[in-house]
Scaffold this active site. Structure first.
Site: not given
Length: 278
Positions: A222, A260
């Site tokens: 991210k 995740r």
């Protein structure tokens, strides 16, 4: 300890659980188009399971910033056949479906999926929470604001822990009205938050851990990583793998129950090293 009761199996783990990401879209930000065919999806699924993933999270609707949201029919056409194929090839695998649509959740559960991972926490489809609640489906509830089209336009700041905690309290209350539920909390790091609040959520998980429920952290590749490191993730997402592993390690040490990730092997190694500390 994470404990789940699904239609296919009972699952429990006393250590952080690694969830491998399987994007079956043509437009996901780091691996779009790589696994949207059944053969390639099966190969990648097998690779992640062999590397130690305990959950496979399958998504057919990319929610990256400035992306056109797939229609309901497009998402169903992408996801359902692949879920069916994976369940046939890997009958013991624990399968999660990354969707905010009740129809997709129902269609995939009908093909043997186990968990619903809803980035909207029940906000985007008013039918989702009643369906989950009535069927006691294991449910990952992510904190979110806005709509699928606007959620990345926010940059929440201030007392983010209380904001996220209040959201979980309200949405969990809706589910609990249907009876005892199986809820996993996801603070939605990278979704509608400032860089500062993203790191604040990673630093202190227990300030928004409503009702002592398990927490999933999803920070793989991210922008909160490349914005700090200054790496060229757009042309080479692999350049932020090291940063991803570092932050995942911090998340585990701070009490995350599920991690995740795109790169399962590196994360499983981090789990083993963190385990050795305790």
């Amino acid at each position: 300890m994470l404990t789940l009761r699904t239609q296919n199996k009972n699952f429990s783990s006393s250590r952080p659980v690694v969830m491998g990401i399987l994007n079956v879209t043509p437009d996901s930000f780091s691996d779009g188009g790589h696994y949207n065919q059944i053969d390639s999806a099966l190969r990648h699924c097998e690779e992640m399971l062999c590397d130690g993933a305990e959950i496979i999270d399958i998504g057919g609707c990319s929610t990256r910033p400035n992306n056109e949201i797939a229609t309901e029919s497009e998402e169903l056409q992408r996801v359902v056949p692949i879920v069916k194929a994976i369940r046939k090839r890997f009958p013991d695998a624990l399968l999660s479906i990354d969707t905010f649509r009740k129809s997709v959740a129902e269609g995939c559960l009908g093909e043997g999926a186990d968990i619903i991972n809803d980035i909207s926490g029940g906000l985007f489809d008013e039918k989702m929470l009643p369906y989950i609640g009535e069927n006691q489906v294991p449910y990952i509830m992510m904190h979110c604001v806005g709509t699928p089209e606007t959620m990345h336009q926010y940059a929440l700041d201030g007392d983010i822990h209380q904001t996220v905690y209040d959201f979980f309290a309200e949405q969990c209350g809706k589910l609990d009205s249907f009876g005892q539920q199986q809820i996993i909390l996801d603070p939605g790091i990278g979704f509608g938050k400032s860089l500062k609040t993203n790191y604040a959520l990673l630093h202190d998980l227990n300030r928004y851990r409503f009702n002592n429920l398990p927490i999933l952290i999803g920070i793989s590749r991210k922008s909160m990583i490349w914005k700090v490191l200054g790496t060229d993730y757009k042309n080479n997402p692999e350049t932020i793998e090291n940063g991803t592993t570092v932050l995942n390690t911090i998340a585990m040490m701070n009490g995350a129950d599920i991690i995740r990730v795109h790169n399962v092997k590196k994360t499983v190694e981090a789990v083993k090293l963190v385990e050795s500390l305790f």
